[in-house]
Design a protein around this motif. Structure first.
Motif, PDB file in Angstrom:
ATOM      1  N   TYR A  24      41.800  33.720  33.690  1.00  0.00           N
ATOM      2  CA  TYR A  24      42.798  34.817  33.910  1.00  0.00           C
ATOM      3  C   TYR A  24      43.513  35.582  32.577  1.00  0.00           C
ATOM      4  O   TYR A  24      43.463  34.582  31.623  1.00  0.00           O
ATOM      5  CB  TYR A  24      44.156  34.049  34.920  1.00  0.00           C
ATOM      6  CG  TYR A  24      43.781  34.048  36.207  1.00  0.00           C
ATOM      7  CD1 TYR A  24      43.996  35.109  37.008  1.00  0.00           C
ATOM      8  CD2 TYR A  24      43.085  33.046  36.822  1.00  0.00           C
ATOM      9  CE1 TYR A  24      43.655  35.048  38.373  1.00  0.00           C
ATOM     10  CE2 TYR A  24      43.113  32.771  38.137  1.00  0.00           C
ATOM     11  CZ  TYR A  24      43.127  33.907  39.043  1.00  0.00           C
ATOM     12  OH  TYR A  24      43.085  33.831  40.145  1.00  0.00           O
TER      13      TYR A  24
ATOM     14  N   GLU B  80      46.594  38.493  31.280  1.00  0.00           N
ATOM     15  CA  GLU B  80      47.590  39.339  31.917  1.00  0.00           C
ATOM     16  C   GLU B  80      47.028  40.704  32.007  1.00  0.00           C
ATOM     17  O   GLU B  80      46.343  41.189  31.229  1.00  0.00           O
ATOM     18  CB  GLU B  80      48.670  39.265  30.831  1.00  0.00           C
ATOM     19  CG  GLU B  80      50.037  40.077  31.211  1.00  0.00           C
ATOM     20  CD  GLU B  80      51.024  39.881  30.568  1.00  0.00           C
ATOM     21  OE1 GLU B  80      51.976  40.522  30.669  1.00  0.00           O
ATOM     22  OE2 GLU B  80      51.421  38.788  29.678  1.00  0.00           O
TER      23      GLU B  80
ATOM     24  N   PHE C 178      41.312  36.654  42.969  1.00  0.00           N
ATOM     25  CA  PHE C 178      40.962  37.151  41.581  1.00  0.00           C
ATOM     26  C   PHE C 178      42.221  37.269  41.055  1.00  0.00           C
ATOM     27  O   PHE C 178      42.073  37.745  39.539  1.00  0.00           O
ATOM     28  CB  PHE C 178      39.917  37.858  41.516  1.00  0.00           C
ATOM     29  CG  PHE C 178      39.971  39.037  41.872  1.00  0.00           C
ATOM     30  CD1 PHE C 178      40.548  40.233  41.270  1.00  0.00           C
ATOM     31  CD2 PHE C 178      39.727  39.458  43.408  1.00  0.00           C
ATOM     32  CE1 PHE C 178      40.617  41.424  41.691  1.00  0.00           C
ATOM     33  CE2 PHE C 178      39.759  40.728  43.933  1.00  0.00           C
ATOM     34  CZ  PHE C 178      40.264  41.736  43.227  1.00  0.00           C
ATOM     35  N   ALA C 179      43.180  37.714  41.443  1.00  0.00           N
ATOM     36  CA  ALA C 179      44.427  38.357  41.162  1.00  0.00           C
ATOM     37  C   ALA C 179      45.714  37.621  41.519  1.00  0.00           C
ATOM     38  O   ALA C 179      45.647  37.070  42.623  1.00  0.00           O
ATOM     39  CB  ALA C 179      44.588  39.925  41.529  1.00  0.00           C
ATOM     40  N   LYS C 180      46.631  37.321  40.463  1.00  0.00           N
ATOM     41  CA  LYS C 180      47.953  36.671  41.148  1.00  0.00           C
ATOM     42  C   LYS C 180      49.110  37.197  40.491  1.00  0.00           C
ATOM     43  O   LYS C 180      48.913  37.817  39.111  1.00  0.00           O
ATOM     44  CB  LYS C 180      47.624  35.210  40.763  1.00  0.00           C
ATOM     45  CG  LYS C 180      47.382  34.610  39.333  1.00  0.00           C
ATOM     46  CD  LYS C 180      47.281  33.203  39.036  1.00  0.00           C
ATOM     47  CE  LYS C 180      47.185  33.243  37.625  1.00  0.00           C
ATOM     48  NZ  LYS C 180      46.974  31.488  37.539  1.00  0.00           N
TER      49      LYS C 180
ATOM     50  N   CYS D  81      42.843  44.096  44.839  1.00  0.00           N
ATOM     51  CA  CYS D  81      43.828  42.981  44.159  1.00  0.00           C
ATOM     52  C   CYS D  81      44.952  42.880  44.935  1.00  0.00           C
ATOM     53  O   CYS D  81      45.839  41.676  44.446  1.00  0.00           O
ATOM     54  CB  CYS D  81      44.026  43.363  42.844  1.00  0.00           C
ATOM     55  SG  CYS D  81      44.857  44.750  42.452  1.00  0.00           S
TER      56      CYS D  81
ATOM     57  N   TYR E 198      48.238  38.755  36.815  1.00  0.00           N
ATOM     58  CA  TYR E 198      47.093  38.266  36.131  1.00  0.00           C
ATOM     59  C   TYR E 198      45.779  38.673  36.817  1.00  0.00           C
ATOM     60  O   TYR E 198      45.840  38.594  38.154  1.00  0.00           O
ATOM     61  CB  TYR E 198      47.174  36.737  35.826  1.00  0.00           C
ATOM     62  CG  TYR E 198      48.278  36.146  34.852  1.00  0.00           C
ATOM     63  CD1 TYR E 198      47.974  36.328  33.355  1.00  0.00           C
ATOM     64  CD2 TYR E 198      49.490  36.223  35.654  1.00  0.00           C
ATOM     65  CE1 TYR E 198      49.115  35.733  32.851  1.00  0.00           C
ATOM     66  CE2 TYR E 198      50.675  35.841  34.491  1.00  0.00           C
ATOM     67  CZ  TYR E 198      50.228  35.760  33.172  1.00  0.00           C
ATOM     68  OH  TYR E 198      51.449  35.441  32.309  1.00  0.00           O
ATOM     69  N   LEU E 199      44.657  38.869  36.234  1.00  0.00           N
ATOM     70  CA  LEU E 199      43.524  39.133  36.773  1.00  0.00           C
ATOM     71  C   LEU E 199      42.345  38.463  36.093  1.00  0.00           C
ATOM     72  O   LEU E 199      42.267  38.138  34.879  1.00  0.00           O
ATOM     73  CB  LEU E 199      43.146  40.628  36.510  1.00  0.00           C
ATOM     74  CG  LEU E 199      42.075  41.476  37.251  1.00  0.00           C
ATOM     75  CD1 LEU E 199      42.363  41.186  38.832  1.00  0.00           C
ATOM     76  CD2 LEU E 199      41.808  42.789  36.809  1.00  0.00           C
ATOM     77  N   ASP E 200      41.491  37.877  36.969  1.00  0.00           N
ATOM     78  CA  ASP E 200      40.363  36.968  36.535  1.00  0.00           C
ATOM     79  C   ASP E 200      39.127  38.089  36.825  1.00  0.00           C
ATOM     80  O   ASP E 200      38.695  38.092  37.880  1.00  0.00           O
ATOM     81  CB  ASP E 200      40.150  35.850  37.290  1.00  0.00           C
ATOM     82  CG  ASP E 200      39.084  34.899  36.725  1.00  0.00           C
ATOM     83  OD1 ASP E 200      38.132  35.500  36.016  1.00  0.00           O
ATOM     84  OD2 ASP E 200      38.715  33.841  37.243  1.00  0.00           O
TER      85      ASP E 200
END
Length: 724
Positions: free
Chosen positions: A55, A57, A39-41, A189, A48-50
């Motif tokens: 997603y 920023e 869920f984070a990239k 995360c 970025y977080l979903d």
């Protein structure tokens, strides 16, 4: 009965076996998902977080959370679930969205984190660290040795199991286990692997072994990587593979770094001057498509260390911002400054030359202002976010310029205001269950007749003490500190002292080791008898070219009293074996006078400052004009004063141990005392000194929590904009 036992015993054994397989070995799990979830990239130069709607920023605003509290070392895991829950509420109210932990905490942390985030539409996220034992780092191991990397890889897997609530740890001092059964993975995360690596370890790994084959894993690969970078990439590969295969999920991964091992290139002169031998460049470590969350670059960066910030080619006054920009420009991945901060301690260990964001000797208000300016620098440089060091003050910590003077086996039991590492927190642990025994604030209502020590010619002296300070109240009818002057001689050790402070013109009826000179708001200070001057005994080789113990040292009863000083991390000049070698430093600014002042010897001369200089102000946290560094404050006919224990050469007030004779023991040994003697006078007559009994503070200090002014200053910045 036999049938019952035949049925029950195998059942119990089976339960123990399943428990062992599930928690200790972690081998029982459902087949992982075919496509791992995350869920984070890290993508481009941003995070970025979903949160369920796609997603967006993510501006990372975090605090580092330690494991200690007064009365306990961090390794004792003494922080309770209730304390964690209270802290999480305060951290969220600060405007932070991420907590970073360095290593495995106690079960209470994970239970509290789970309860705080469960059913919470605005949760806190976690960056979980994986620690490396200090012994391994400072041993003769290379990172390529099995005894080094295998424990590290195991700890990576242990951390992942803990995050997913699937770990149990047997404790060495108990028959019971620590169960980690709370699945906090929905809010974790990423992982930060490693510590502030010692340059010697990195160089030894890179230079003492043949170049290793580049890694080509399923999730990570390397290109042009050094041996140490391959070791890091292998740890990332092992962690990613374990979590993907066992739990069907993935999290961002970063590898800890700091300026000592940064990837930037410096001139040969600067490299030699600061012995900067090691580089770690995570640009040589790349993620494959199978690892969706990606990686970010993690750095601990402070404005005052190392000194070479001030020697970089000058583009602007703010060298911290310049360095942050250089780091960000180097990387193609997001950069997170996972440690930044300044301490609100009385003692100082380093200076930032440009903007004064020093390592200590900053008030809590100045600490907050520095945090705000540093976070703005972090964002202006293009970083994806920053994590303040740290949430709470840590009494057990040590600092290089004070640690030789304290007993490091008992540091959690008292509050050493001279040791800057103890005061990086936004949350203070103040002495006293609800309030301290005294505050220098112009209100003497805390004082009673039982505190009276001496009375002479209308001048009265009273004394109290707690886990941080020795407090004095000196009274004289009609006294005005702006026009008058008073002295407080203090005797602690029977091994030395003088009946006269020659440079002050003050005489005492017993040999004193210290004299407090109260001479107005701007010129008051503590003096120490030269024979009992700690900086001379501990750091003489740093401030002169000679060894103190090979010279003729001061007389035991000398009447020379000197200013109390503390060494700081600032090389004034560095001299090579001969003057002919000075051309190595031609492009390095030397802050010490002229070339002809250098001695042709191989030594460093380091800066020191007067830490015995007293600061005027209101020391009551409830006052609108509160000054956290205030040492003394006056009222009508009286002055209140507080002195940190270490300023009086106490090594351990929990047992009332002070420094013994330096010259008898060639350094610091401890001497137990049951009393000190003190008196007060104006210097016109010999000052009579009286004894005050000292009871050891013990191992369960009284303390209460208080949010510092820095908390509210940073809160104002961080709550101006939503966390996401």
């Amino acid at each position: 009965m036999k049938k019952f036992l035949i049925i029950v015993i195998p059942g119990v054994l089976l339960l123990f076996l399943l428990d062992w397989l599930y928690f200790s070995l972690g081998v029982l799990y459902l087949p992982a998902r075919r496509t791992p979830e995350y869920f984070a990239k890290a993508e481009g130069e941003a995070l970025y977080l979903d949160r369920g709607s796609g997603y967006a920023e993510f501006e990372l605003k975090g605090v580092n959370l330690g494991l200690g509290k007064p009365g306990y070392y961090a390794t004792e895991l003494a922080v309770t679930k209730e304390e964690y829950l209270r802290w999480f509420e305060q951290i969220k109210a600060l405007g932070a969205n991420v907590i970073r932990t360095y290593t495995l905490a106690g079960p209470d942390f994970y239970e509290a984190f789970y309860e705080f985030n469960r059913d919470n539409p605005d949760p806190l996220y976690l960056l979980h660290g994986v620690w490396v034992d200090d012994y391994l780092i400072n041993s003769s191991y290379s990172a390529l040795d099995e005894d080094f990397y295998k424990p590290f890889f195991r700890d990576c897997k242990k951390t992942i199991d803990t995050v997913h609530g699937r770990y149990k740890e047997w404790t060495k001092d108990s028959i019971f286990s620590r169960y980690y059964r709370w699945d906090i993975s929905p809010w974790v995360c990423g992982y930060i692997l490693g510590v502030e690596w010692e340059g010697s370890l990195v160089t030894y790994t890179d230079k003492s072994f043949p170049q290793q084959e580049q890694l080509d894993g399923k999730y990570f690969y390397t290109e042009g990587a050094s041996n140490f970078e391959i070791f890091l990439a292998s740890a990332g590969e092992a962690a990613a593979a374990y979590e993907t295969q066992k739990y069907g999920s993935q999290r961002m991964i970063a590898f800890s770094n700091w300026p000592t091992t940064d990837p930037l290139t410096y001139s040969q002169n600067l490299t030699e001057y600061f012995l900067k031998s090691a580089r770690i460049d995570v640009e040589h470590i790349r993620c494959k498509e199978a690892f969706g969350p990606g990686q970010f670059a993690s750095y601990h960066i402070y404005p005052y260390y190392p000194d070479y910030y001030s020697f970089l080619p000058i583009h602007e006054e703010n060298t911290y911002l310049q360095y942050l920009r250089d780091i960000n420009e180097h990387h193609t991945m997001p950069v997170v400054i996972s440690e930044f901060g300044v301490p609100s301690s009385r003692g100082m260990a380093a200076r930032e030359e440009s903007l004064g964001r020093n390592q200590g000797n900053l008030s809590e208000t100045e600490q907050g202002e520095a945090l705000v300016s540093m976070y703005r620098d972090i964002k202006a440089a293009g970083s994806a976010g920053g994590i303040v060091f740290t949430w709470q003050d840590e009494w057990f910590k040590r600092t290089w310029n004070t640690m030789a003077g304290v007993d490091l086996t008992v540091t959690p039991y008292w509050s050493d205001y001279q040791t800057n590492e103890q005061y990086f927190g936004l949350l203070s642990f103040d002495p006293g269950k609800e309030r301290s025994v005294c505050y220098p604030d112009g209100d003497k209502s805390e004082w009673t007749e039982k505190d009276l020590v001496s009375e002479q010619n209308g001048i009265r002296l009273s004394m109290q003490y707690d886990e941080r300070y020795v407090y004095f109240l000196v009274e004289q009818e009609g006294f005005d500190l702006r026009t008058g002057k008073l002295y407080i001689p203090i005797d602690t050790t029977p091994k030395s002292g003088s009946l006269r402070a020659g440079n002050l013109g003050v005489e005492m009826d017993r040999a004193a080791d210290f004299v407090v000179e109260l001479d107005g708001p701007d010129n008051s200070r503590l003096w120490v008898q030269e024979y009992y001057d700690g900086i001379e005994a501990l750091f003489y080789d740093k401030i002169t070219p000679w060894d103190l113990f090979s010279q003729t040292f001061p007389a035991r009863n000398t009447d020379s009293f000197v200013k109390v000083r503390l060494l700081i991390q600032k090389d004034l000049y560095f001299v090579r074996d001969s003057l002919e070698d000075q051309n190595l430093l031609d492009d390095v600014p030397i802050s010490y006078a002229e070339y002809n002042q250098r001695d042709p010897m191989h030594y460093s001369r380091m800066e020191n400052y007067e830490t015995g200089k007293l600061t005027w102000g209101n020391g009551n946290p409830d006052a609108p004009d509160f000054h956290s560094l205030a040492d003394f404050c006056g009222g009508d006919g009286f002055v209140e004063l507080r002195l940190p224990w270490q300023l009086l050469n106490f090594a351990d007030p929990s047992h009332m141990n002070i420094h013994d004779d330096y010259y008898e023991h060639y350094g610091v040994e401890y001497l137990h005392i049951d009393e000190l003697c003190a008196g007060a006078g104006d210097g016109t007559e010999r000052i009579e000194m009286q004894p005050v009994a000292l009871e050891p503070l013990g191992r369960r200090p009284a303390f209460h929590e208080r949010l510092k002014a820095s908390y509210f200053i940073l809160q104002a910045l961080w709550t101006e904009h939503p966390a996401i």
